[in-house]
Design a protein around this motif. Structure first.
Motif, PDB file in Angstrom:
ATOM      1  N   UNK A 121       0.826  -1.214   0.000  1.00 42.14           N
ATOM      2  CA  UNK A 121       0.000   0.000   0.000  1.00 42.14           C
ATOM      3  C   UNK A 121       0.860   1.265   0.000  1.00 42.14           C
ATOM      4  N   UNK A 122       1.878   1.266  -0.849  1.00 49.09           N
ATOM      5  CA  UNK A 122       2.682   2.469  -1.058  1.00 49.09           C
ATOM      6  C   UNK A 122       3.914   2.603  -0.199  1.00 49.09           C
ATOM      7  N   UNK A 123       3.958   1.920   0.950  1.00 51.75           N
ATOM      8  CA  UNK A 123       5.125   1.982   1.826  1.00 51.75           C
ATOM      9  C   UNK A 123       5.846   0.639   1.837  1.00 51.75           C
ATOM     10  N   UNK A 124       7.051   0.651   2.395  1.00 52.99           N
ATOM     11  CA  UNK A 124       7.890  -0.536   2.369  1.00 52.99           C
ATOM     12  C   UNK A 124       7.718  -1.395   3.620  1.00 52.99           C
ATOM     13  N   UNK A 125       7.846  -2.691   3.408  1.00 52.20           N
ATOM     14  CA  UNK A 125       8.079  -3.622   4.497  1.00 52.20           C
ATOM     15  C   UNK A 125       9.425  -4.282   4.233  1.00 52.20           C
TER      16      UNK A 125
ATOM     17  N   UNK B 157      16.280   4.416   1.481  1.00 52.08           N
ATOM     18  CA  UNK B 157      17.508   4.691   2.234  1.00 52.08           C
ATOM     19  C   UNK B 157      17.803   6.192   2.194  1.00 52.08           C
ATOM     20  N   UNK B 158      17.131   6.993   3.009  1.00 49.88           N
ATOM     21  CA  UNK B 158      17.361   8.445   3.023  1.00 49.88           C
ATOM     22  C   UNK B 158      18.727   8.785   3.609  1.00 49.88           C
ATOM     23  N   UNK B 159      19.030  10.076   3.675  1.00 48.00           N
ATOM     24  CA  UNK B 159      20.338  10.499   4.173  1.00 48.00           C
ATOM     25  C   UNK B 159      20.495  10.147   5.644  1.00 48.00           C
ATOM     26  N   UNK B 160      21.729   9.896   6.059  1.00 50.11           N
ATOM     27  CA  UNK B 160      21.988   9.574   7.461  1.00 50.11           C
ATOM     28  C   UNK B 160      21.588  10.731   8.374  1.00 50.11           C
ATOM     29  N   UNK B 161      21.792  11.961   7.898  1.00 50.57           N
ATOM     30  CA  UNK B 161      21.455  13.120   8.728  1.00 50.57           C
ATOM     31  C   UNK B 161      19.956  13.187   8.996  1.00 50.57           C
TER      32      UNK B 161
ATOM     33  N   UNK C 181       9.165   6.011   5.129  1.00 49.00           N
ATOM     34  CA  UNK C 181       8.459   5.164   4.170  1.00 49.00           C
ATOM     35  C   UNK C 181       8.495   3.681   4.529  1.00 49.00           C
ATOM     36  N   UNK C 182       9.139   3.319   5.627  1.00 48.86           N
ATOM     37  CA  UNK C 182       9.148   1.924   6.073  1.00 48.86           C
ATOM     38  C   UNK C 182       8.044   1.739   7.102  1.00 48.86           C
ATOM     39  N   UNK C 183       7.053   0.945   6.759  1.00 43.64           N
ATOM     40  CA  UNK C 183       5.905   0.755   7.654  1.00 43.64           C
ATOM     41  C   UNK C 183       6.113  -0.399   8.626  1.00 43.64           C
ATOM     42  N   UNK C 184       6.992  -1.361   8.258  1.00 42.38           N
ATOM     43  CA  UNK C 184       7.186  -2.502   9.156  1.00 42.38           C
ATOM     44  C   UNK C 184       8.527  -3.172   8.899  1.00 42.38           C
ATOM     45  N   UNK C 185       9.213  -3.509   9.984  1.00 39.52           N
ATOM     46  CA  UNK C 185      10.416  -4.346   9.931  1.00 39.52           C
ATOM     47  C   UNK C 185      10.042  -5.660  10.601  1.00 39.52           C
ATOM     48  N   UNK C 186      10.148  -6.757   9.894  1.00 40.26           N
ATOM     49  CA  UNK C 186       9.574  -8.012  10.366  1.00 40.26           C
ATOM     50  C   UNK C 186      10.428  -8.744  11.392  1.00 40.26           C
ATOM     51  N   UNK C 187      11.676  -8.354  11.558  1.00 36.40           N
ATOM     52  CA  UNK C 187      12.518  -9.052  12.541  1.00 36.40           C
ATOM     53  C   UNK C 187      13.188  -8.054  13.460  1.00 36.40           C
ATOM     54  N   UNK C 188      12.409  -7.132  13.995  1.00 36.70           N
ATOM     55  CA  UNK C 188      12.970  -6.032  14.770  1.00 36.70           C
ATOM     56  C   UNK C 188      13.407  -6.508  16.147  1.00 36.70           C
ATOM     57  N   UNK C 189      14.656  -6.927  16.234  1.00 35.42           N
ATOM     58  CA  UNK C 189      15.231  -7.295  17.528  1.00 35.42           C
ATOM     59  C   UNK C 189      16.733  -7.035  17.479  1.00 35.42           C
ATOM     60  N   UNK C 190      17.231  -6.437  18.544  1.00 36.11           N
ATOM     61  CA  UNK C 190      18.633  -6.043  18.562  1.00 36.11           C
ATOM     62  C   UNK C 190      19.549  -7.156  19.022  1.00 36.11           C
TER      63      UNK C 190
END
Length: 222
Positions: A52-56, A162-166, A122-131
């Motif tokens: 739906x327009x954003x990234x997973x 992948x936008x700018x780091x700043x 633009x990232x709506x979900x990260x499926x393995x978000x664990x540090x």
């Protein structure tokens, strides 16, 4: 201390045929060194697709990128798993290698990518978000430089994903992210806080206050 050795970043169609073509092209056309870096060394990878327009995205690391990706495709048969979306969407896969990669560094690169991408608008979900931040290892002093080179290559391909780091570092989500790698002093404070919480839970104490004091930029929010 940094490194002038450039990372290798490959983008392929995220499907069985795309993986097959990538493997065949490496074997037939790449140097022996590049084959070793991508097929024998640890690598980091990013599955990504639009919903739906954003990234997973799914970010991972592996000692065998071909086998690991095949496992993801096999898991995609199950409609309840995120891998199934690879069959339904126009997905792509970034495969990242570097001749100085080892298991600890790829885990740190994976962690930093998750830290950055959870702050991307633009990232709506990260499926393995664990540090999984690592302690000292050789050559950990090169990690920051290598990561910056990787991010620049990724950004060159897709500035939206992948936008700018700043821009990322200015976001409130980034500043408060639990994925930041803590210093020894911050780890010590975290342990003290956890101990106080457990003490309060065990003794049934109510109305307890933990006060964290420090100058700007010392990581109080994290």
């Amino acid at each position: 201390m940094g490194t002038d050795i450039k990372p290798i970043v490959k983008k392929i169609d995220d499907n069985v045929q795309g993986l097959k073509s990538f493997h065949e092209s490496l074997v037939q056309n790449a140097s022996e060194k590049e084959q070793d870096i991508l097929l024998q060394f640890p690598t980091v990878y990013i599955h990504n697709w639009k919903n739906t327009g954003d990234y997973e995205v799914y970010i991972g690391e592996s000692n065998n990128i071909i086998q690991r990706t095949k496992q993801h495709y096999d898991a995609g048969i199950d409609e309840s798993k995120w891998q199934h979306q690879l069959f339904l969407q126009d997905a792509s896969l970034y495969i990242i290698g570097h001749e100085h990669f080892n298991k600890s560094m790829t885990l740190d690169i994976e962690n930093r990518l998750m830290l950055y991408m959870m702050s991307v608008e633009r990232v709506r979900k990260i499926h393995n978000l664990r540090g999984n931040p690592q302690s000292r290892y050789y050559p950990d002093s090169e990690m920051d430089d290598i990561f910056q080179m990787i991010w620049k290559k990724l950004r060159k391909d897709n500035k939206e994903l992948f936008p700018s780091e700043s821009a990322i570092k200015d976001s409130a989500v980034f500043k408060a992210s639990p994925l930041h790698k803590l210093t020894e002093e911050q780890e010590a404070v975290k342990l003290k806080i956890i101990q106080r919480v457990f003490e309060a839970l065990q003794t049934g104490k109510r109305g307890q206050l933990i006060f964290i004091e420090g100058e700007a930029g010392t990581g109080k929010t994290v």
